[in-house]
Design an enzyme around this catalytic site. Structure first.
Site, mmCIF file in Angstrom:
data_model
loop_
_atom_site.group_PDB
_atom_site.id
_atom_site.type_symbol
_atom_site.label_atom_id
_atom_site.label_comp_id
_atom_site.label_asym_id
_atom_site.label_seq_id
_atom_site.Cartn_x
_atom_site.Cartn_y
_atom_site.Cartn_z
ATOM 1 N N HIS A 257 84.113 52.490 65.651
ATOM 2 C CA HIS A 257 84.806 53.153 64.556
ATOM 3 C C HIS A 257 86.236 52.645 64.509
ATOM 4 C CE1 HIS A 257 86.238 56.256 61.828
ATOM 5 N NE2 HIS A 257 84.975 56.590 61.616
ATOM 6 N N ASP A 308 77.052 58.292 62.632
ATOM 7 C CA ASP A 308 75.840 57.819 61.968
ATOM 8 C C ASP A 308 74.672 57.595 62.922
ATOM 9 O OD1 ASP A 308 76.948 57.523 59.261
ATOM 10 O OD2 ASP A 308 78.184 55.972 60.174
#
Length: 379
Positions: A257, A308
């Site tokens: 991320h 996710d």
């Protein structure tokens, strides 16, 4: 002129909606861990929109208002039925339907506080109904209306699957909705704010956000994760699959991320939900495959799972069709988009950054006849 690729590290605005500080995610100052463990998704929507948690009476009234706004115009159901016969991705259908909603709303272009609140309720309620209606219509089934005694999370699962969800599934989905509700100035939220900063209407802002969310580097990542799990299909194949992907320099979706340095704080909640739901459904292979993938990718690439990665197996265990993962994400994230849109309207300034020009300079214009003649000579 200072520039950075992908606007990485650039502070583009101020906001009081959510924050990511020292890898801690908060909504209106409340740690998302506390909200995920204890709150209802409806409370979180209220918090994002009103900057405070509701009382019991306020929450009851808010839930009632949400239920009143889930019903779709018959014209929109006809559009969904027509589009369901085409080979169209559900996110494209959702974008078209949200855009079409503006046609049937008499307050679309009204910008008063009351009108914007009513539009917020319509968008929050109707996104869920659009996704559920499309899911059932394409299967030859009739869309279902929500039950007043179910939570927002419970009603989405009911309208999708046609069955009252068990308590574990309802609780898990409620948590997933909270975790996806907002995430500071992510790509889709920024897109929504850029759109409405022109004083475009709320439906346009949400449609623009959906377009940004559709991409596999944003909301579409969880669908890609489930595709990877399905391709591997067996825990004994995890090692060979990943190392082949490493050799081919393929991106493993659901890891890493740009903002978090020590890991996405939302991932641990989804990992635990995946574990619990795997036991309930009896399909534990998806959970254990995910664990095995996480171990290899983290140990060999130094990448940690993001929101996710485990949301893929969670949604799968809840009986949600894989191509609906991103639309389900949108049902949650619209609550945050709306909060940011309202904030943008309150203190608006057109968002118009600059670009550093790196193209050719000092070019001399040559009339087209001379250009043609020079080409003839070359020929």
């Amino acid at each position: 002129m200072v520039q950075t690729k992908g606007l990485e590290g650039v502070v583009a605005t101020t906001s009081s909606v959510s924050s990511i500080i020292d890898d801690v995610l908060t909504y209106r100052g409340y740690n998302v861990d506390d909200l995920t463990d204890s709150a209802q998704f409806e409370e979180v929507i209220y918090l994002l929109w009103f900057n405070k948690l509701p009382t019991s009476q306020q929450l009851a009234e808010f839930k009632s208002e949400l239920i009143e706004n889930v019903y779709l115009p018959i014209e929109l159901l006809n559009i969904i039925e027509k589009l369901s016969k085409e080979n169209t991705h559900p996110m494209s259908i959702l974008m078209n339907c949200v855009s079409a909603l503006a046609i049937y709303d008499e307050e679309t272009n009204q910008m008063s506080e009351g009108a914007n609140y009513r539009k917020s309720l319509r968008l929050q309620g109707k996104l869920a109904s659009i996704v559920a209606a499309y899911s059932r219509i394409r299967e030859g089934k009739q869309p279902l209306i929500p039950k007043e005694d179910l939570s927002f999370a419970g009603n989405i699962l009911y309208m999708l699957n046609g069955e009252i969800p068990d308590k574990i599934s309802e609780k898990a989905f409620n948590k997933a909705l909270i975790l996806h509700a907002d995430h500071e100035l992510n790509a889709s939220t920024f897109t929504a704010r850029v759109c409405v900063a022109t004083l475009s209407d709320m439906y346009s802002g949400i449609t623009a956000a959906l377009g940004a969310l559709k991409g596999p580097l944003h909301g579409g990542a969880n669908e890609s994760v489930m595709k990877m799990l399905a391709e591997i299909n067996d825990i004994t194949q995890v090692d060979s699959y990943l190392h082949k992907a490493f050799e081919n320099k393929e991106k493993i979706m659901g890891f890493g991320h740009r903002v978090y340095k020590t890991g996405d704080p939302r991932a641990k909640h989804l990992r635990e939900m995946s574990r619990q739901l795997a036991k309930v459904t009896g399909e534990e292979k998806w959970y254990y495959m995910s664990l095995a993938i996480e171990k290899i990718v983290t140990n060999e690439k130094g990448l940690l799972p993001n929101v996710d990665f485990y949301s893929a197996s969670v949604y799968h265990s809840l009986g949600i069709q894989h191509d609906l993962f991103t639309p389900i994400f949108a049902i949650s994230r619209v609550s945050g988009w709306i909060a940011h849109i309202l904030e943008q309207y309150e203190n608006n300034r057109l968002i118009r950054p600059r670009a550093e020009y790196v193209g050719l300079k000092n070019q001399t214009f040559i009339p087209i006849q001379e250009r043609d003649e020079s080409m003839d000579v070359i020929a």
